[in-house]
Design an enzyme around this catalytic site. Structure first.
Site, short mmCIF file in Angstrom:
data_model
loop_
_atom_site.label_atom_id
_atom_site.label_comp_id
_atom_site.label_asym_id
_atom_site.label_seq_id
_atom_site.Cartn_x
_atom_site.Cartn_y
_atom_site.Cartn_z
N ARG A 208 5.07 -2.76 -1.05
CA ARG A 208 5.37 -2.42 -2.44
C ARG A 208 6.71 -3.05 -2.81
NH1 ARG A 208 0.80 -1.59 -3.35
NH2 ARG A 208 -0.22 0.30 -4.09
N GLU A 237 7.01 -4.47 -11.67
CA GLU A 237 5.71 -5.04 -12.06
C GLU A 237 5.26 -4.36 -13.36
OE1 GLU A 237 2.68 -4.87 -9.01
OE2 GLU A 237 4.06 -5.65 -7.51
N HIS A 254 0.58 -9.65 -6.86
CA HIS A 254 0.05 -8.40 -6.25
C HIS A 254 -1.46 -8.51 -6.05
CE1 HIS A 254 0.52 -3.72 -6.03
NE2 HIS A 254 -0.40 -4.17 -5.16
N1 LIG Z 1 -0.15 -6.14 -1.82
C1 LIG Z 1 -1.30 -5.51 -1.85
O1 LIG Z 1 -2.25 -5.94 -2.48
C2 LIG Z 1 -1.47 -4.26 -1.03
C3 LIG Z 1 -2.75 -3.92 -0.58
C4 LIG Z 1 -2.90 -2.77 0.21
C5 LIG Z 1 -1.81 -1.98 0.50
N2 LIG Z 1 -0.58 -2.31 0.01
C6 LIG Z 1 0.60 -1.47 0.33
O2 LIG Z 1 0.76 -1.49 1.74
C7 LIG Z 1 1.09 -0.17 2.16
C8 LIG Z 1 0.68 0.00 3.61
O3 LIG Z 1 -0.73 0.02 3.72
P1 LIG Z 1 -1.44 0.68 4.99
O4 LIG Z 1 -2.89 0.66 4.74
O5 LIG Z 1 -0.96 0.04 6.25
O6 LIG Z 1 -0.87 2.15 4.90
P2 LIG Z 1 -0.84 3.23 6.06
O7 LIG Z 1 -0.52 4.52 5.40
O8 LIG Z 1 -2.05 3.12 6.91
O9 LIG Z 1 0.42 2.78 6.95
C9 LIG Z 1 1.73 2.82 6.51
C10 LIG Z 1 2.63 2.79 7.73
O10 LIG Z 1 3.99 2.72 7.29
C11 LIG Z 1 4.73 3.55 8.16
N3 LIG Z 1 6.03 3.93 7.60
C12 LIG Z 1 6.31 4.97 6.79
N4 LIG Z 1 7.64 4.99 6.54
C13 LIG Z 1 8.19 3.96 7.21
C14 LIG Z 1 9.52 3.45 7.33
N5 LIG Z 1 10.57 4.04 6.73
N6 LIG Z 1 9.72 2.35 8.09
C15 LIG Z 1 8.68 1.75 8.72
N7 LIG Z 1 7.41 2.19 8.64
C16 LIG Z 1 7.17 3.27 7.88
C17 LIG Z 1 3.82 4.73 8.42
O11 LIG Z 1 4.21 5.46 9.56
C18 LIG Z 1 2.48 4.05 8.58
O12 LIG Z 1 2.22 3.70 9.93
C19 LIG Z 1 0.33 0.74 1.18
O13 LIG Z 1 0.91 2.00 1.08
C20 LIG Z 1 0.43 -0.03 -0.11
O14 LIG Z 1 1.57 0.39 -0.82
C21 LIG Z 1 -0.39 -3.43 -0.74
O1 LIG Z 2 -2.60 -0.23 -2.62
C1 LIG Z 2 -3.48 -1.07 -2.73
O2 LIG Z 2 -4.64 -0.86 -2.31
C2 LIG Z 2 -3.20 -2.41 -3.36
O3 LIG Z 2 -1.86 -2.52 -3.69
C3 LIG Z 2 -4.13 -2.74 -4.46
O4 LIG Z 2 -4.71 -3.98 -4.16
C4 LIG Z 2 -3.45 -2.81 -5.78
O5 LIG Z 2 -4.31 -3.34 -6.73
P1 LIG Z 2 -4.44 -2.68 -8.19
O6 LIG Z 2 -4.79 -1.28 -7.97
O7 LIG Z 2 -3.09 -2.76 -8.83
O8 LIG Z 2 -5.51 -3.46 -8.85
#
Ligand SMILES: NC(=O)c1ccc[n+]([C@@H]2O[C@H](COP(=O)([O-])OP(=O)(O)OC[C@H]3O[C@@H](n4cnc5c(N)ncnc54)[C@H](O)[C@@H]3O)[C@@H](O)[C@H]2O)c1
Ligand SMILES: O=C(O)[C@H](O)[C@H](O)COP(=O)(O)O
Length: 388
Positions: A208, A237, A254
């Site tokens: 994020r 964003e 994103h």
């Molecule tokens: N760019 C995108 O399109 C996209 C897509 C999917 C997810 N995401 C983001 O990625 C994040 C992670 O996804 P995920 O499926 O792995 O989530 P998840 O909840 O499975 O894993 C998150 C991990 O982060 C760890 N964490 C929490 N606080 C922390 C800290 N201070 N330092 C280090 N690690 C810490 C947690 O212990 C956990 O293991 C989501 O929460 C979302 O915000 C972005």
């Molecule tokens: O958290 C997620 O799953 C991702 O950040 C996701 O791809 C965001 O996409 P949006 O919901 O903004 O379309």
């Protein structure tokens, strides 16, 4: 049942068509007036779901077809007795695909011939980061992980201090946005931590935006010996800092999780939860709903090294430079026409081209265990074909 849903949730008719009336809305501008007689609200990450949106409505179920939940006031929903479901892990393989493609472009740029000796730091090792760590270890990289919550739980991962992780050749941020508390991640990479990154390193953020202090990052990138930076997520964003976009090596809107499989899996997961909540049977299955992949075969010759073959396969499936050029081109055209950047950013996401995951690409190649192993580690399907 009246279901109000973000228009950018794909395949909702296929998954929820039989449940009731479906009204599609713009998730970014959705207001309480559009929820007057809604029972169910289905969102993606651009809708802030809280008392301001829902107080006084009769919504009893909220689903977000995303992994991240920082846009939802889950405590308020729980206090109101409103059911809430998200889609953990739905697009994790898509984000891993994005990070591996960025990493592969970096390795080519650095003229590295393989993963031996490459250090990669992963901050946050959940569904995304954990899968990324496994892939990187399989590929032979040296991996360091910072994830204090998982370390406290005793997970078996190559943990290191955040300072050590920041010394790696590549640093990938994969944490949720946690505003406060013992494991807060807001501005986890502040000016002091960013000052430890230098030339020759790559920083990738697909978690994020606010996990990095974007102003401090801009200052770091404008100073000598700056690292390369690939940002998929941004503070503020849909209007990221124009100067920061200019300073980034790769800038994308994103979309790391935007494979067709990833977005559709998110819909399937919340549709399943909604059916269970409503006591209805759930029949639709992703495999029967997704179209066959347009991209079907890549031929790898017997001269290719594992790294060459992997780079070709990753780029054939997903090349982040395409998204980077689309973003920069659209911003330039929008700026020239006086269009604000927010709608331009959102439009790129709304009209995102179909992108498939490595599992959709079959690679035909002569028998070669080293190359096959490398490709299989990254999720590609490899078939043996003589005379390629
Ligand atoms: N760019 C995108 O399109 C996209 C897509 C999917 C997810 N995401 C983001 O990625 C994040 C992670 O996804 P995920 O499926 O792995 O989530 P998840 O909840 O499975 O894993 C998150 C991990 O982060 C760890 N964490 C929490 N606080 C922390 C800290 N201070 N330092 C280090 N690690 C810490 C947690 O212990 C956990 O293991 C989501 O929460 C979302 O915000 C972005
Ligand atoms: O958290 C997620 O799953 C991702 O950040 C996701 O791809 C965001 O996409 P949006 O919901 O903004 O379309």
């Amino acid at each position: 049942m009246h279901i109000v849903a973000d228009e950018n949730i794909p395949l909702l008719d296929a998954f929820c068509g039989g449940l009731g009336r479906l009204t599609r809305v713009d998730g970014r501008t959705l207001g309480p007036g559009q929820l007057a007689d809604a029972d169910v609200l289905l969102v993606r990450s651009v809708t802030r779901v809280n008392a301001d949106l829902l107080a006084g409505t009769k919504v009893r179920f909220v689903g977000t077809a995303t992994i991240g939940t920082d846009h939802v006031d889950t405590h308020w929903l729980a206090r109101q007795g409103i059911a809430f479901f998200s889609a953990p892990g739905c697009n994790a393989s898509s984000v891993v695909q994005y990070v591996l493609s960025v990493l592969s472009l970096f390795m080519v740029r650095q003229q590295r011939s393989g993963f031996d000796g490459l250090t990669v730091g992963v901050i946050g090792a959940g569904n995304v980061g954990g899968a990324l760590v496994q892939r990187l270890l399989d590929l032979g990289a040296s991996v360091r992980v910072s994830d204090p919550p998982r370390q406290e739980q005793g997970a078996d991962l190559p943990f290191a201090s955040l300072d050590d992780v920041l010394q790696c050749d590549v640093v990938s941020l994969n944490t949720p946005l946690i505003p406060e508390g013992p494991h807060a991640t807001a501005h986890l990479l502040d000016a002091a931590r960013l000052s430890r990154l230098g030339a020759g390193q790559l920083l990738v953020n697909s978690g994020r935006g606010p996990v990095i202090d974007n102003r401090a990052l801009l200052a770091r990138l404008q100073a000598p010996d700056a690292p390369l930076v690939a940002l998929d997520v941004w503070e503020n964003e849909p209007e990221p800092s124009a100067e920061l976009v200019d300073e980034c090596w790769l800038a994308t809107p994103h979309i790391a999780g935007y494979s067709l499989e990833g977005k559709s899996r998110g819909t399937e997961m919340i549709a399943h939860a909604l059916h269970q909540w409503a006591g209805a049977e759930f029949h639709a299955r992703l495999a029967s709903v997704l179209p066959p992949p347009p991209l079907s075969e890549l031929h790898v010759t017997d001269h290719a090294t594992p790294m060459d073959a992997l780079h070709r396969a990753l780029m054939a499936c997903y090349d982040p430079r395409d998204d980077d050029s689309r973003l920069r081109g659209a911003f330039a055209r929008g700026d020239a026409a006086g269009v604000p950047r927010g709608p331009v950013f959102d439009e790129l996401r709304k009209r995102y081209p179909v992108r498939r995951e490595p599992s959709s690409l079959t690679i035909a190649m002569p028998p070669d265990t080293a190359v096959q192993r490398t490709l299989s580690h990254c999720g590609f399907r490899v078939v043996e074909a003589s005379g390629v």
